[in-house]
Design a protein around this motif. Structure first.
Motif, PDB file in Angstrom:
ATOM      1  N   SER A  24       0.845  -1.192   0.000  1.00  0.00           N
ATOM      2  CA  SER A  24       0.000   0.000   0.000  1.00  0.00           C
ATOM      3  C   SER A  24       0.877   1.237   0.000  1.00  0.00           C
ATOM      4  CB  SER A  24      -0.919   0.029   1.219  1.00  0.00           C
ATOM      5  OG  SER A  24      -1.872  -1.005   1.103  1.00  0.00           O
ATOM      6  N   ASN A  57       0.778   5.253   0.982  1.00  0.00           N
ATOM      7  CA  ASN A  57       0.110   6.340   1.686  1.00  0.00           C
ATOM      8  C   ASN A  57       0.767   7.639   1.232  1.00  0.00           C
ATOM      9  OD1 ASN A  57      -1.568   5.052   4.105  1.00  0.00           O
ATOM     10  ND2 ASN A  57       0.308   3.859   3.843  1.00  0.00           N
ATOM     11  N   ASP A 101      -5.890  -2.261   4.679  1.00  0.00           N
ATOM     12  CA  ASP A 101      -6.616  -2.439   3.430  1.00  0.00           C
ATOM     13  C   ASP A 101      -7.043  -3.899   3.310  1.00  0.00           C
ATOM     14  OD1 ASP A 101      -4.365  -3.875   2.562  1.00  0.00           O
ATOM     15  OD2 ASP A 101      -3.769  -2.407   1.057  1.00  0.00           O
ATOM     16  N   ALA A 115      -3.956  10.652  -0.046  1.00  0.00           N
ATOM     17  CA  ALA A 115      -4.434   9.570  -0.910  1.00  0.00           C
ATOM     18  C   ALA A 115      -3.783   8.271  -0.468  1.00  0.00           C
ATOM     19  CB  ALA A 115      -4.098   9.848  -2.382  1.00  0.00           C
ATOM     20  N   THR A 116      -4.453   7.155  -0.750  1.00  0.00           N
ATOM     21  CA  THR A 116      -3.867   5.832  -0.502  1.00  0.00           C
ATOM     22  C   THR A 116      -4.144   4.951  -1.711  1.00  0.00           C
ATOM     23  OG1 THR A 116      -5.858   5.020   0.610  1.00  0.00           O
ATOM     24  CG2 THR A 116      -4.137   5.972   2.011  1.00  0.00           C
ATOM     25  N   GLY A 170      -7.126  -0.679  -5.600  1.00  0.00           N
ATOM     26  CA  GLY A 170      -8.052   0.171  -4.863  1.00  0.00           C
ATOM     27  C   GLY A 170      -7.352   1.457  -4.482  1.00  0.00           C
ATOM     28  N   ARG A 222      -8.080   5.637  -2.485  1.00  0.00           N
ATOM     29  CA  ARG A 222      -8.915   6.596  -1.768  1.00  0.00           C
ATOM     30  C   ARG A 222      -8.217   7.944  -1.841  1.00  0.00           C
ATOM     31  NH1 ARG A 222      -8.537   9.287   2.508  1.00  0.00           N
ATOM     32  NH2 ARG A 222      -6.728   8.160   3.254  1.00  0.00           N
ATOM     33  N   GLU A 223      -8.994   9.007  -1.986  1.00  0.00           N
ATOM     34  CA  GLU A 223      -8.451  10.363  -2.043  1.00  0.00           C
ATOM     35  C   GLU A 223      -9.181  11.221  -1.031  1.00  0.00           C
ATOM     36  OE1 GLU A 223      -7.766  13.799  -5.413  1.00  0.00           O
ATOM     37  OE2 GLU A 223      -9.511  12.495  -5.600  1.00  0.00           O
ATOM     38  N   ASP A 224      -8.459  12.128  -0.370  1.00  0.00           N
ATOM     39  CA  ASP A 224      -9.050  13.041   0.596  1.00  0.00           C
ATOM     40  C   ASP A 224      -8.514  14.439   0.314  1.00  0.00           C
ATOM     41  OD1 ASP A 224      -9.990  14.509   2.727  1.00  0.00           O
ATOM     42  OD2 ASP A 224      -9.432  13.028   4.239  1.00  0.00           O
TER      43      ASP A 224
END
Length: 166
Positions: free
Chosen positions: A68, A70, A99, A111-112, A135, A137-139
């Motif tokens: 993963s 980060n 995850d 983001a990850t 997979g 994810r964004e913030d």
């Protein structure tokens, strides 16, 4: 100035994001700070990072089928500093989720990405690790942490609408 020192100094002018790459090793986790990270392809989604053969976690990443990424936010400099060191103590007191592969994901990251390792390419004293993104994810509430000229800094003008890359 030696050529290696000069090259390192010149390369430090290239601003990069800061990541912590994680993988699972049996029941334990390993992680390392890396700014040698980039997107390779959007179709299929591929990315890469580089890891030195001398790193204590090198064998874990060599054996692991997943990892993963980060992308650290401006509030996570402490994670960058912590995972730039060696040893299992770096996990003490660190909040993380996992995850779908059991790799560590840090809350508050910009983001990850959860990846399956596709290939490792020999590159002198490093290996280039190519991964397929399974997979992400964004913030956007969190500004990314940036590293340039051997210092942490913050990007400016993040309030503007995103423009397509050239």
């Amino acid at each position: 100035m030696s050529s290696a020192t000069g090259i390192r100094s010149a390369l430090s002018n290239y601003a990069t994001g800061v990541t912590v790459i994680t993988a699972r090793d049996g029941d334990g986790l390993c992680g390392l700070t890396a700014n040698s990270f980039t997107s390779v392809s959007l179709s299929p989604p591929l990315l890469l990072f580089c890891i030195g053969r001398a790193r204590a976690s090198f064998e874990v990443f060599r054996r692991s089928e997943t990892f993963s990424v980060n992308v650290l936010s401006a509030t996570q400099k402490h994670l960058s500093d912590r995972f730039a060191s060696s040893g299992k103590e770096k996990w003490r007191g660190i909040e993380y989720a996992e995850d779908e592969f059991g790799n560590a994901i840090f809350p508050g990251s910009a983001a990850t990405f959860s990846c399956r390792k596709k290939e490792m390419v020999d590159a002198a004293d490093h290996m280039i690790v190519l991964g397929e993104v399974l997979g992400f994810r964004e913030d956007r509430k969190h500004s990314p942490l940036v590293y340039c000229r051997s210092s942490y800094c913050l990007p400016v003008d993040l309030d503007r609408e995103p423009r397509p890359a050239a």
